[in-house]
Design an enzyme around this catalytic site. Structure first.
Site, mmCIF file in Angstrom:
data_model
loop_
_atom_site.group_PDB
_atom_site.id
_atom_site.type_symbol
_atom_site.label_atom_id
_atom_site.label_comp_id
_atom_site.label_asym_id
_atom_site.label_seq_id
_atom_site.Cartn_x
_atom_site.Cartn_y
_atom_site.Cartn_z
ATOM 1 N N TRP A 201 0.786 -1.094 0.018
ATOM 2 C CA TRP A 201 -0.109 -0.184 0.196
ATOM 3 C C TRP A 201 0.946 1.292 -0.013
ATOM 4 C CZ3 TRP A 201 -1.051 3.538 4.088
ATOM 5 C CH2 TRP A 201 -2.101 4.708 3.738
ATOM 6 N N ASP A 368 -16.165 11.272 -2.263
ATOM 7 C CA ASP A 368 -15.854 10.047 -1.736
ATOM 8 C C ASP A 368 -16.553 9.244 -0.685
ATOM 9 O OD1 ASP A 368 -13.407 8.093 -1.111
ATOM 10 O OD2 ASP A 368 -12.746 9.101 -2.955
ATOM 11 N N ASP A 369 -15.604 8.497 0.028
ATOM 12 C CA ASP A 369 -16.451 7.602 1.012
ATOM 13 C C ASP A 369 -17.329 8.543 2.071
ATOM 14 O OD1 ASP A 369 -16.891 5.835 3.048
ATOM 15 O OD2 ASP A 369 -14.874 5.093 3.229
ATOM 16 N N LYS A 478 -16.439 5.758 -8.289
ATOM 17 C CA LYS A 478 -15.337 5.333 -7.927
ATOM 18 C C LYS A 478 -15.520 4.032 -7.313
ATOM 19 C CE LYS A 478 -11.295 6.436 -5.050
ATOM 20 N NZ LYS A 478 -10.800 7.723 -4.302
ATOM 21 N N TRP A 479 -14.838 2.799 -7.619
ATOM 22 C CA TRP A 479 -15.322 1.677 -7.246
ATOM 23 C C TRP A 479 -14.160 1.090 -6.297
ATOM 24 C CZ3 TRP A 479 -18.921 -2.152 -9.645
ATOM 25 C CH2 TRP A 479 -18.817 -3.292 -9.029
ATOM 26 N N ASP A 480 -14.255 1.029 -5.131
ATOM 27 C CA ASP A 480 -13.351 0.997 -4.103
ATOM 28 C C ASP A 480 -13.163 -0.658 -3.685
ATOM 29 O OD1 ASP A 480 -10.957 1.316 -2.558
ATOM 30 O OD2 ASP A 480 -11.723 3.406 -1.661
ATOM 31 N N ASN A 482 -10.996 -2.529 -0.359
ATOM 32 C CA ASN A 482 -10.161 -2.192 0.756
ATOM 33 C C ASN A 482 -9.768 -3.348 1.581
ATOM 34 O OD1 ASN A 482 -9.542 0.685 0.425
ATOM 35 N ND2 ASN A 482 -11.430 1.247 0.525
ATOM 36 N N CYS A 528 -10.388 1.281 -7.944
ATOM 37 C CA CYS A 528 -9.411 1.693 -6.867
ATOM 38 C C CYS A 528 -9.490 0.486 -5.730
ATOM 39 C CB CYS A 528 -9.939 2.758 -6.379
ATOM 40 S SG CYS A 528 -9.108 3.369 -4.622
ATOM 41 N N ASP A 550 -2.696 5.680 -3.238
ATOM 42 C CA ASP A 550 -2.997 6.691 -2.137
ATOM 43 C C ASP A 550 -2.049 7.671 -1.898
ATOM 44 O OD1 ASP A 550 -5.665 5.870 -2.104
ATOM 45 O OD2 ASP A 550 -5.378 4.677 -0.334
HETATM 46 C C1 DGJ Z 1 -9.044 4.018 -0.570
HETATM 47 C C2 DGJ Z 1 -8.949 4.811 -1.474
HETATM 48 O O1 DGJ Z 1 -7.806 4.466 -2.369
HETATM 49 C C3 DGJ Z 1 -9.043 6.187 -1.174
HETATM 50 O O2 DGJ Z 1 -8.820 7.174 -2.322
HETATM 51 C C4 DGJ Z 1 -10.454 6.604 -0.844
HETATM 52 O O3 DGJ Z 1 -11.252 6.416 -1.548
HETATM 53 C C5 DGJ Z 1 -10.650 5.703 0.665
HETATM 54 N N1 DGJ Z 1 -10.391 4.258 0.226
HETATM 55 C C6 DGJ Z 1 -11.996 5.974 0.995
HETATM 56 O O4 DGJ Z 1 -12.336 4.858 2.174
#
Ligand code: DGJ
Length: 727
Positions: A201, A368-369, A478-480, A482, A528, A550
């Site tokens: 990351w 965003d989020d 934007k499709w995240d 995580n 993303c 990021d």
């Molecule tokens: C991770 C993404 O890389 C960020 O740009 C942002 O969208 C956060 N998640 C939001 O939780």
């Protein structure tokens, strides 16, 4: 005709613009690989297959009357497990008798124009049937009844081809696919450097190079996604190859889940390259009559160096992978709220971002989020995709109305494959996340992973997203994604299918993305995964741009964007100017301009001087859009430990203009250095306004630029635009 079949000698020859790929149906219908390399006129290279195999303990097929023939030594087209080839195999099938001895032989083939789609999978496509030609070769394991179709497509005007595999169970008993790699290439020596992209990351896709040595060397992901740690890309470059010269093979896997790329150097010092779905935690049950399709590998060969390999990938992905309206249409210049506000925003704050950004020429606000459920931090609400009216009174429609009124487009954030234990969705459906019986569910970012193998789960998420997207004027998504996947089990699958979960998860995600892109064809999707944790060609098929990292510090981004450029075009590399870095706004812009450009900051906090820089960047974005999205990319100086600078450039395909960027990473020992440009027309004359310099392409590429007068402190940079002029 790029694909030929020599009936007499049973030899296949697949020609791209830069390469020939040759293999043969040998005695007893074994498939023997003969050659992959620079384009040649010859067919019959059978003698090249001979190796010193009989000297070892290797077993050989009993019926073949050739002292030298050995599956363990001859180069194979698609090697099988347990029947003579002791190297890594591409295919291992455990049959109903319980053993995994596998052996396929040629049966038939057909050659046709165009390229077929791959069932349920992203894949390259031909824009017209005459752009590509396909060979489908059918082979059979006579004992188990596994029908194996090897698929090869050659793209006529490039140096690229693709390979994948389809397996069908033609028997009346079940079989288990333990390993189905998509491509294998056997090369006759080991004189290669293996190049690949490692990271983590905020440090994604760092280029690393190592010489091949005897034994197995590999990269892989078993995280459920292609991952920050290893990208599904490998190049094998001849040891004497450089950026501009020499033989290079590039391989990239069109897949977003667990993968492996393995290289084995054997006892004859020959090299086997394999790429496909990671066989760890993978086993696919094929009942009688069922079939399985493996994702495809893109293979590029060029005799013209690492840079040309990259450009072949770039053109191919821009033309034959990225799809839809935003493939060619200019994408709106965006500002994203994440680094400006994180979870702390309301309608007024977002509208203020939009208003200030609009004044500087930005075209779209991305929220965003944090807009849904009761999400004020990352501990809850994933899965509850309805607006938080406490933050956004009047809902999305009111926010979007105000943003649109300013003349700005609007984008939104989702993380569709995730679920927070603290969410209405989880409380209603605790079995909807991936989990295994009796084990605790590991959390990442306080969240679990939805069971995307399930149709009911996908339907629910699609319906929730669709309700928002249908009822609001949303231009961008934007499709995240995580977290990594753990406890990869599904409540609906029987025990013998639990090891299918990782792959079924990816297929489920692809199905949801497919549904979404079909239902909302005008939506611009940016992929993303905590930055660039799922930066792969599979995702590019559904989203023309991917958030690169990021890490928005331009000096660190140099390494990330440099590595990314190995196979991904700059058109897809999400790159934003943010407030968070030690470097000034000019350099932030110069680095981000070599990507899918945007902003990630609170525009209310910019000084007048910074606003003026942003206005200039906005103008440059429009001026350079075609160059940075569709130009040819040339790497000039790599940002490695022993360089003080990094430089690259974009050159128009007709060589009429070019944009070069040079950045000082740290103060060099000497300010004198010639920056030799690349890719220009030696016979054209170019003018560079920033340097007030008129010079021939030949001089710019051979004598170079003298940038001694450039300020040589850390983070300084120049963007140099060259335009061809009449003399
Ligand atoms: C991770 C993404 O890389 C960020 O740009 C942002 O969208 C956060 N998640 C939001 O939780």
């Amino acid at each position: 005709m790029p694909i030929f079949f020599d009936e007499k000698n049973k030899i296949f020859k697949l020609d791209t613009a830069t390469s020939s790929y040759i293999f043969q149906v040998y005695d007893e219908n074994y498939l023997i690989h003969l050659y992959y390399g620079a384009r040649i006129p010859d067919f019959d290279l059978t003698d090249l297959a001979y190796r010193d195999g009989s000297a070892s303990f290797s077993a050989a097929p009993a019926h073949i009357d050739d002292y030298y023939f050995s599956l363990d030594a001859f180069p194979q087209e698609y090697p099988c497990n347990g029947t003579g080839d002791m190297r890594l195999s591409a295919l291992a099938i455990r049959n109903a008798d319980g053993n995994a001895a596998t052996d396929i032989r040629y049966v038939s083939h057909r050659i046709y124009d165009g390229k077929p789609a791959l069932e349920g999978l992203p894949a390259l496509y031909a824009n017209s049937p005459d752009e590509a030609q396909t060979l489908e070769l059918e082979a059979l394991d006579a004992v188990t009844g596994a029908k194996v179709t090897l698929l090869y497509t050659v793209f006529n005007n490039t140096g690229a081809m693709t390979r994948s595999v389809r397996i069908e169970n033609t028997s009346d008993r079940p079989m288990d696919l333990q390993r189905v790699y998509s491509a294998c290439v056997d090369l006759p020596d080991m004189d290669y450097n293996m190049m690949h992209l490692y990271g983590k990351w905020v440090k994604e896709r760092t280029l690393t190079t190592r010489p091949l040595s005897h034994g197995i060397q590999s990269i892989a992901s078993k995280r459920g996604s292609s991952s920050h740690q290893h990208n599904p890309f490998v190049a094998l470059a001849k040891k004497d190859a450089s950026e501009d010269h020499g033989d290079v093979y590039g391989f990239n896997f069109v897949y977003s889940g667990n993968f492996a790329a393995e290289v084995e150097v054997d006892f004859n010092s020959t090299t086997r390259f394999l790429m496909g779905i990671n066989s760890t935690d993978f086993c696919w049950r094929l009942e009688a009559g069922e079939h399985f399709t493996a994702p495809e590998v893109v293979m590029v060969f060029t005799p013209d160096g690492i840079g040309e390999m990259s450009r072949i990938f770039h053109r191919l992905y821009n033309n034959n992978l990225i799809r839809g309206r935003w493939k060619t249409e200019k994408r709106p210049l965006l500002i994203n709220s994440w680094e400006a506000a994180y979870f702390d925003f309301d309608t007024d704050k977002l509208v203020s971002f939009a208003a200030r950004a609009k004044e500087m020429g930005v075209e779209m606000l991305v929220m965003d989020d944090g807009w849904f459920g009761c999400r004020n931090d990352d501990t809850n609400s994933l899965g509850d995709w309805f607006v938080n009216e406490k933050k956004l009174p009047g809902g999305l429609s009111e926010l979007i109305r105000r943003v649109n009124e300013l003349g700005m487009k609007f984008g939104i954030w989702y993380e569709p494959e995730m679920i927070s234990p603290d969410s209405d969705l989880y409380r209603a459906h605790p079995d909807w996340c991936l989990h295994v019986p009796d084990r605790a569910r590991s959390l990442g970012h306080h969240q679990c992973v939805l069971d995307m193998t399930r149709q009911d789960v996908r339907d629910n998420i699609f319906e929730q997203m669709s309700a928002v997207l249908s009822n609001n004027k949303i231009d961008y998504l934007k499709w995240d994604f995580n977290r990594n996947i753990t406890e990869a089990g599904s409540a609906l699958l029987p025990p013998e299918r639990q090891q299918e979960v990782f792959h079924r998860f990816v297929l489920g995600t692809y199905e949801l993305m497919d549904r979404l892109t079909k239902a909302f064809p005008d939506l611009l999707i940016e992929n993303c995964s905590g930055g660039g944790g799922r930066f792969d060609p599979g995702m590019l098929y559904f989203s023309p741009q991917i958030w690169c990292s990021d890490n928005t510090d331009p000096l660190e981004r140099l390494t990330i964007q440099f590595g990314t450029s190995m196979c991904y075009p700059t058109s897809c590399v999400g790159a934003h100017v943010s407030a968070n870095s030690r470097t000034g706004y000019v350099t932030k812009g110069n680095v981000a301009m070599s990507g899918s450009f945007g902003y990630e900051l609170d525009p209310n906090k910019l000084t007048d001087e910074e606003k003026a820089i942003v206005r200039k960047q906005v103008a440059d974005y429009h001026k350079y859009y075609n160059l940075t999205h569709f130009g040819d990319f040339y790497r000039l100086i790599a940002p490695t430990d022993n360089t003080f600078r990094c430089a690259w450039g974009h050159v128009a395909p007709d060589k009429s203009e070019a944009l070069f960027t040079v950045v000082i990473i740290r103060c060099p020992e000497s300010s004198a250095f010639p920056l030799r440009l690349k890719g220009l027309d030696p016979n054209k004359t170019y003018y560079c306004e920033a340097l007030d310099l008129t010079r021939s392409g030949a001089a710019l590429m051979n004598a170079g630029l003298n940038l001694t007068k450039m300020k040589q402190t850390d983070g300084e940079s120049l963007a140099l635009y060259f335009k061809a002029v009449e003399e």
